[in-house]
Design a protein around this motif. Structure first.
Motif, PDB file in Angstrom:
ATOM      1  N   VAL A   1       0.839  -1.210   0.000  1.00  0.00           N
ATOM      2  CA  VAL A   1       0.000   0.000   0.000  1.00  0.00           C
ATOM      3  C   VAL A   1       0.868   1.252   0.000  1.00  0.00           C
ATOM      4  CG1 VAL A   1      -1.633   1.354   1.370  1.00  0.00           C
ATOM      5  CG2 VAL A   1      -1.982  -1.110   1.097  1.00  0.00           C
ATOM      6  N   ALA A   2       1.917   1.253   0.818  1.00  0.00           N
ATOM      7  CA  ALA A   2       2.816   2.412   0.876  1.00  0.00           C
ATOM      8  C   ALA A   2       3.539   2.612  -0.457  1.00  0.00           C
ATOM      9  CB  ALA A   2       3.832   2.241   2.007  1.00  0.00           C
ATOM     10  N   PHE A   3       3.929   1.514  -1.084  1.00  0.00           N
ATOM     11  CA  PHE A   3       4.591   1.595  -2.389  1.00  0.00           C
ATOM     12  C   PHE A   3       3.625   2.134  -3.439  1.00  0.00           C
ATOM     13  CE2 PHE A   3       5.517  -0.455  -6.510  1.00  0.00           C
ATOM     14  CZ  PHE A   3       6.753   0.146  -6.765  1.00  0.00           C
ATOM     15  N   ARG A   4       2.395   1.672  -3.403  1.00  0.00           N
ATOM     16  CA  ARG A   4       1.396   2.141  -4.365  1.00  0.00           C
ATOM     17  C   ARG A   4       1.178   3.646  -4.245  1.00  0.00           C
ATOM     18  NH1 ARG A   4      -4.350   0.555  -2.669  1.00  0.00           N
ATOM     19  NH2 ARG A   4      -3.873   2.360  -1.333  1.00  0.00           N
ATOM     20  N   ASP A   5       1.111   4.140  -3.005  1.00  0.00           N
ATOM     21  CA  ASP A   5       0.867   5.567  -2.788  1.00  0.00           C
ATOM     22  C   ASP A   5       2.030   6.439  -3.256  1.00  0.00           C
ATOM     23  OD1 ASP A   5      -1.558   4.921  -1.696  1.00  0.00           O
ATOM     24  OD2 ASP A   5      -0.889   5.054   0.395  1.00  0.00           O
ATOM     25  N   SER A   6       3.236   5.884  -3.267  1.00  0.00           N
ATOM     26  CA  SER A   6       4.406   6.685  -3.648  1.00  0.00           C
ATOM     27  C   SER A   6       4.938   6.322  -5.034  1.00  0.00           C
ATOM     28  CB  SER A   6       5.520   6.503  -2.612  1.00  0.00           C
ATOM     29  OG  SER A   6       5.909   5.143  -2.523  1.00  0.00           O
ATOM     30  N   PHE A   7       4.292   5.381  -5.710  1.00  0.00           N
ATOM     31  CA  PHE A   7       4.821   4.861  -6.975  1.00  0.00           C
ATOM     32  C   PHE A   7       5.001   5.953  -8.025  1.00  0.00           C
ATOM     33  CE2 PHE A   7       3.927   3.113 -11.250  1.00  0.00           C
ATOM     34  CZ  PHE A   7       5.041   2.305 -11.391  1.00  0.00           C
ATOM     35  N   LEU A   8       3.991   6.800  -8.192  1.00  0.00           N
ATOM     36  CA  LEU A   8       4.068   7.836  -9.231  1.00  0.00           C
ATOM     37  C   LEU A   8       5.181   8.836  -8.938  1.00  0.00           C
ATOM     38  CD1 LEU A   8       0.271   8.488  -9.877  1.00  0.00           C
ATOM     39  CD2 LEU A   8       1.881   7.227 -11.313  1.00  0.00           C
ATOM     40  N   ALA A   9       5.402   9.111  -7.655  1.00  0.00           N
ATOM     41  CA  ALA A   9       6.498  10.026  -7.296  1.00  0.00           C
ATOM     42  C   ALA A   9       7.850   9.386  -7.587  1.00  0.00           C
ATOM     43  CB  ALA A   9       6.408  10.398  -5.825  1.00  0.00           C
ATOM     44  N   LEU A  10       7.954   8.080  -7.355  1.00  0.00           N
ATOM     45  CA  LEU A  10       9.217   7.380  -7.589  1.00  0.00           C
ATOM     46  C   LEU A  10       9.552   7.290  -9.074  1.00  0.00           C
ATOM     47  CD1 LEU A  10       8.803   4.458  -5.021  1.00  0.00           C
ATOM     48  CD2 LEU A  10      10.341   6.407  -4.836  1.00  0.00           C
ATOM     49  N   LEU A  11       8.564   7.466  -9.930  1.00  0.00           N
ATOM     50  CA  LEU A  11       8.816   7.440 -11.374  1.00  0.00           C
ATOM     51  C   LEU A  11       9.551   8.686 -11.856  1.00  0.00           C
ATOM     52  CD1 LEU A  11       5.525   6.000 -12.949  1.00  0.00           C
ATOM     53  CD2 LEU A  11       7.747   4.873 -12.723  1.00  0.00           C
ATOM     54  N   LEU A  12       9.390   9.809 -11.131  1.00  0.00           N
ATOM     55  CA  LEU A  12       9.981  11.064 -11.584  1.00  0.00           C
ATOM     56  C   LEU A  12      11.493  10.975 -11.747  1.00  0.00           C
ATOM     57  CD1 LEU A  12       9.709  13.962 -12.445  1.00  0.00           C
ATOM     58  CD2 LEU A  12       9.617  14.647 -10.048  1.00  0.00           C
ATOM     59  N   PRO A  13      12.235  10.456 -10.751  1.00  0.00           N
ATOM     60  CA  PRO A  13      13.687  10.339 -10.959  1.00  0.00           C
ATOM     61  C   PRO A  13      14.043   9.487 -12.175  1.00  0.00           C
ATOM     62  CG  PRO A  13      13.131   9.988  -8.648  1.00  0.00           C
ATOM     63  CD  PRO A  13      11.845  10.013  -9.403  1.00  0.00           C
ATOM     64  N   LEU A  14      13.226   8.468 -12.452  1.00  0.00           N
ATOM     65  CA  LEU A  14      13.501   7.630 -13.616  1.00  0.00           C
ATOM     66  C   LEU A  14      13.318   8.420 -14.901  1.00  0.00           C
ATOM     67  CD1 LEU A  14      11.745   4.284 -12.568  1.00  0.00           C
ATOM     68  CD2 LEU A  14      14.160   4.904 -12.391  1.00  0.00           C
ATOM     69  N   PHE A  15      12.290   9.267 -14.932  1.00  0.00           N
ATOM     70  CA  PHE A  15      12.090  10.119 -16.103  1.00  0.00           C
ATOM     71  C   PHE A  15      13.273  11.067 -16.289  1.00  0.00           C
ATOM     72  CE2 PHE A  15       7.286   9.559 -15.637  1.00  0.00           C
ATOM     73  CZ  PHE A  15       7.222   8.700 -16.729  1.00  0.00           C
ATOM     74  N   ILE A  16      13.704  11.705 -15.192  1.00  0.00           N
ATOM     75  CA  ILE A  16      14.781  12.688 -15.273  1.00  0.00           C
ATOM     76  C   ILE A  16      16.086  12.021 -15.697  1.00  0.00           C
ATOM     77  CG2 ILE A  16      16.187  14.321 -13.968  1.00  0.00           C
ATOM     78  CD1 ILE A  16      13.746  14.823 -12.182  1.00  0.00           C
ATOM     79  N   LEU A  17      16.497  11.003 -14.935  1.00  0.00           N
ATOM     80  CA  LEU A  17      17.770  10.345 -15.213  1.00  0.00           C
ATOM     81  C   LEU A  17      17.734   9.573 -16.526  1.00  0.00           C
ATOM     82  CD1 LEU A  17      18.887   8.976 -11.731  1.00  0.00           C
ATOM     83  CD2 LEU A  17      19.757  10.948 -12.972  1.00  0.00           C
ATOM     84  N   GLY A  18      16.627   8.882 -16.768  1.00  0.00           N
ATOM     85  CA  GLY A  18      16.530   8.093 -17.994  1.00  0.00           C
ATOM     86  C   GLY A  18      16.642   8.951 -19.238  1.00  0.00           C
TER      87      GLY A  18
END
Length: 428
Positions: A211-228
């Motif tokens: 549940v905690a991962f689901r709530d923060s999943f979209l935020a965790l994608l941002l670094p991947l967008f930036i670095l990727g």
């Protein structure tokens, strides 16, 4: 030269803002060189110092961080981190550090992280039984992970003024940032019983972690967008920063619905203020830097270092000592802009890779953000938590020593530091 030195240190002693100190000292030096007609070059030098396209990334990254803070992402990341390591002794301290690593990939500003966690995690830690000074110390120690793991405004500045690959610097910052988080967690674990740190009664369930991962999943994608996008060659750092702002707006405004249209004005004003201060310091430092270059002061300093020793290991140690000392008394942006043109050629003479040298310089200055008497993160935390700087500093020393150890590892083990950039083909 003596007149400029007296002006610089005299104004610093009087408490004048560092941007004005740099500009006035530079103007005094230029006037001393050629009189009033030389002063006419100052505006041109100031503009030239800012006329670099990569600098546009800075306000975008700052604005993205402001939006993410406002959207409540900080709380979601903290909950996810707590679900992973909160059950350990000193669990919330570990959670603070893990959240710092996650938050680092969203905003490259240590002070923004210190302010965000100072108002959220510090009160939560105090409620669980931690002393306020220790909670602030952990937050300060973790805050410098922000400008170490990309995106990092310091890396943007260094790469722009020294002509070093910003993508390479970003890639090289990943492992040192993770190492800082790991060694700080080691300190917490090693001294947990001695400091009598609280421990959670039981581990969270798998369901709670999901549940905690689901709530923060979209935020965790941002670094991947930036670095990727940057490391994959799909976007420049400036373009990636603009993408980060757009993503943060969509996330905060349409998904979480915590960012309202009226909030944008306040966030834009804060972004303009922060960017304006940094850009003014850069422009003023450019004037002083031009005077130093004209008088061949960088070459003189490099020669002085090499007279002490030509052994690269000794020279690296001297560079680190210089940066840590000056960083204790001066704004790190100004220090970087003044000393980078001095130390860059010196590191080339001793055979350091430009990306490796840049990471060492940036990491040393990042550590200065939490060292007294003028560590910016210390004062941000003291301001938002009402804790005394002296109390925070007393609890902070084990973390400072641990992070200096990481700095030494980064400086003297270039294969580890450059492993990621080499893997991505960004350095030879």
């Amino acid at each position: 030269m003596i007149l400029v030195a007296v002006t610089f240190f005299g104004l610093m002693a009087l408490g004048m803002p560092v941007g004005f100190v740099l500009g006035i000292a530079g103007l005094v030096g230029i006037y001393d060189m050629g009189g009033g007609r030389f002063l006419m070059m100052a505006p041109d030098r100031m503009f030239a110092g800012l006329d670099l396209f990569p600098f546009l990334a800075m306000p975008f990254f700052i604005l993205a961080g402001e939006i993410m803070n406002k959207s409540g992402i900080t709380s979601n990341l903290a909950k996810f981190a707590d679900s992973l390591v909160g059950w350990l002794r000193g669990g919330m301290a570990h959670s603070n550090m893990v959240a710092s690593v996650m938050f680092a990939g969203i905003t490259g500003a240590a002070t923004a992280e210190a302010a965000a966690f100072g108002t959220t995690l510090v009160p939560a830690m105090v409620k669980q039984g931690y002393s306020k000074s220790f909670a602030c110390a952990v937050t300060a120690a973790g805050s410098i992970i922000g400008p170490t793991i990309p995106p990092s405004t310091l890396m943007v500045i260094y790469g722009s003024i020294m002509g070093v690959s910003i993508a390479g610097l970003f890639a090289a910052g990943i492992l040192p940032g993770l190492l800082i988080g790991a060694i700080c967690m080691t300190v917490i674990a090693a001294f947990g019983k001695r400091w009598n740190l609280p421990k959670s009664a039981r581990r969270p369930s798998i369901k709670a972690i999901i549940v905690a991962f689901r709530d923060s999943f979209l935020a965790l994608l941002l670094p991947l967008f930036i670095l990727g996008s940057i490391l994959g060659g799909f976007a420049t750092p400036t373009e990636a920063a603009a993408i980060a702002v757009f993503y943060a707006l969509v996330l905060g405004g349409l998904v979480y619905r915590t960012v309202k249209f009226g909030d944008l004005y306040e966030m834009l004003v804060r972004t303009i203020r922060i960017t304006g201060v940094v850009f003014f310091i850069i422009a003023s430092a450019t004037v002083l830097g031009w005077w130093m270059t004209f008088n061949q002061i960088p070459q003189a300093i490099a020669a002085a270092f090499l007279r002490i020793s030509e052994d690269p290991q000794v020279v690296i140690g001297l560079i680190i000592a210089l940066l840590l000392f000056i960083g204790m008394f001066m704004d790190i942006n100004a220090t970087l802009i003044i000393l980078a043109p001095v130390l860059g050629p010196l590191t080339e003479k001793i055979g350091m890779d430009p990306v490796h040298a840049g990471i060492v310089i940036v990491l040393a200055l990042n550590i200065s953000l939490m060292t007294p008497p003028v560590g910016a993160c210390l004062f941000v935390l003291a301001s938002v938590t009402k804790e005394k700087v002296e109390s925070i500093t007393r609890s902070l020393w084990p973390f400072i020593l641990a992070e200096v150890a990481v700095l030494m590892l980064v400086a003297y083990w270039d294969h580890m530091t450059l492993a990621v950039p080499r893997l991505l083909g960004l350095v030879e």
